[in-house]
Design an enzyme around this catalytic site. Structure first.
Site, PDB file in Angstrom:
ATOM      1  N   LYS A  35       0.840  -1.202   0.000  1.00 36.87           N
ATOM      2  CA  LYS A  35       0.000   0.000   0.000  1.00 36.87           C
ATOM      3  C   LYS A  35       0.875   1.252   0.000  1.00 36.87           C
ATOM      4  CE  LYS A  35      -0.449  -0.443   5.024  1.00 36.87           C
ATOM      5  NZ  LYS A  35      -1.308  -0.991   6.100  1.00 36.87           N
ATOM      6  N   ARG A 131     -11.027  -0.407  14.814  1.00 38.63           N
ATOM      7  CA  ARG A 131     -10.858   0.411  13.626  1.00 38.63           C
ATOM      8  C   ARG A 131     -11.786  -0.180  12.568  1.00 38.63           C
ATOM      9  NH1 ARG A 131      -4.796   1.232  11.469  1.00 38.63           N
ATOM     10  NH2 ARG A 131      -5.393  -0.797  10.669  1.00 38.63           N
ATOM     11  N   TYR A 256      16.777  29.696   8.981  1.00 39.24           N
ATOM     12  CA  TYR A 256      15.556  30.387   9.424  1.00 39.24           C
ATOM     13  C   TYR A 256      15.463  30.437  10.944  1.00 39.24           C
ATOM     14  CZ  TYR A 256      13.587  30.347   4.714  1.00 39.24           C
ATOM     15  OH  TYR A 256      13.347  30.549   3.387  1.00 39.24           O
ATOM     16  N   MET A 304      12.624  24.171   3.176  1.00 40.65           N
ATOM     17  CA  MET A 304      11.863  23.452   2.151  1.00 40.65           C
ATOM     18  C   MET A 304      12.771  22.581   1.278  1.00 40.65           C
ATOM     19  SD  MET A 304       9.256  24.873  -0.768  1.00 40.65           S
ATOM     20  CE  MET A 304       8.104  25.612   0.350  1.00 40.65           C
TER      21      MET A 304
END
Ligand SMILES: *Cc1c(COP(=O)(O)O)cnc(C)c1O
Length: 360
Positions: A35, A131, A256, A304
């Site tokens: 998955k 679940r 930063y 980023m």
């Protein structure tokens, strides 16, 4: 030259880890869980690396169809089943195995016209995780309703453990869930499907006809011991390079928020890897990073497209020096722990812009 970050995928490590799962529970058949794009490794890499598995299991119907298109003819299991009548038709058409975990899915099955194709249904039982699945009390009735459908072939009884990744859970140990499973399935003579990676590695003697390894196949540990201690090999190595070096003087800051301030003059390496690549933004100062095979530490904030690392232990480092964020030589679980997460999340988060490159 392109940006130097890649996620290198070692197919032979996938094959090896799949063998480890099989040897651990030699009497069981193996669903290799692929998955989430094979836990971030690329679905077709999963198909190649787990070619020896008895089936592939995932939650995405589109993924299942891609596997069929790519030539996978062995079983494919949808771990959450189908979400609509249209999806159910696809399940039938492509001969997929499906989990059935709720009344709505049973009703959809009952609304289908008879057909000749048989589908294998995995009846999911809620043994305490709360679940997915039917509570034990209703299982016999659901089983009967499924039995009455002409196109339902084999029924496999399935449950999922909440705490198989530890030997000392605070609540709901594996043994409690097993008891609930026994109670729910009394008198039903069908194959059972129990174990995820945690159970395969920590509770290998559970009687189960099928196992469903996921994380261990990718060379990360579900818990208690390291992947190496379990005999697993890392599959993904997230690699990049140093793209700039700065000499930072005592009292100067990096990145930063000026979150890191040098205590003395030091060399800082800038690595082409940031949170837009899937590196965890919350990774704190000290998170391990390999530069030219030497372990050093992340400093300053993750941005980023870049992180900054301490080059003090690697004074010879230069632009182009090889960096490993996790994988070969640096356990993904160690990085995950430092960042307050788990190996699963790191793998799955590797972003679209990072090329998945097969190791040759
Ligand atoms: C994801 C999943 C697995 C695999 O779990 P791991 O902890 O990665 O081994 C097994 N069974 C089901 C139902 C799953 O959803």
């Amino acid at each position: 030259m392109s940006r130097p970050i890649i996620a290198q995928i070692d197919i032979s490590a996938m094959q090896h880890n799949c063998q480890v799962a099989r040897f651990r529970v030699p009497t069981a058949k193996v669903w290799a869980v692929v998955k989430a794009n094979a836990y971030g490794h690329g679905l077709l890499h999963g198909m190649e690396g787990f070619a020896a598995a008895d089936g592939l299991a995932l939650v995405e119907l589109e993924g299942a169809l891609r596997l069929r298109q790519a030539g996978w003819i062995k079983p494919i299991l949808l771990l959450e089943g189908f979400f609509s009548i249209e999806e159910l038709s696809e399940v039938k058409k492509h001969g997929l195995d499906t989990v059935v975990h709720c009344e709505e899915q049973v009703k959809m099955l009952e609304s289908l016209k008879c057909g000749n194709e048989k589908i294998t249904v995995h009846l999911k039982i809620n043994t305490g995780m709360n679940r997915l699945g039917f509570v034990p009390l209703v299982v016999p009735l659901i089983y009967q309703r499924l039995k009455e459908l002409s196109f339902v072939g084999k029924i496999i009884l399935l449950t999922h453990f909440a705490n198989a990744d530890t030997l000392r859970p605070l609540l709901l140990p594996v043994t409690d869930q097993l008891q609930n499973f026994e109670m729910a399935t009394i008198g039903l003579k069908e194959e059972v499907s129990l174990s995820n990676s945690g159970a395969i590695l920590l509770y290998p003697h559970l009687k189960t006809d099928w196992i469903r390894p996921g994380i261990m196949l990718y060379g990360a540990s579900p818990g208690e011991k390291t992947a190496v201690e379990f005999g697993l090999r890392p599959v993904m190595t997230l690699r990049s390079e140093i793209i700039a070096i700065q000499v930072v003087k005592k009292g100067q800051a990096v990145g930063y928020g000026s979150a890191f301030v040098a205590q003395s003059e030091m060399l800082i390496g800038v690595v082409a890897c940031g949170y837009a690549d899937g590196y965890p933004r919350h990774a704190p100062l000290g998170t391990p990073v390999l530069v030219e095979g030497v372990k050093t530490r992340l400093i300053g904030r993750v941005s980023m497209d870049m992180i900054t690392v301490d080059l003090t232990p690697i004074p010879k480092a230069c632009i182009g020096s090889k960096v490993v964020l996790w994988g070969e030589g640096l356990d993904i679980d160690e990085v995950a722990r430092s960042a307050g997460t788990i190996g699963y999340e790191l793998m799955c988060a590797v972003s679209q812009r990072v090329p998945l490159v097969k190791r040759v």
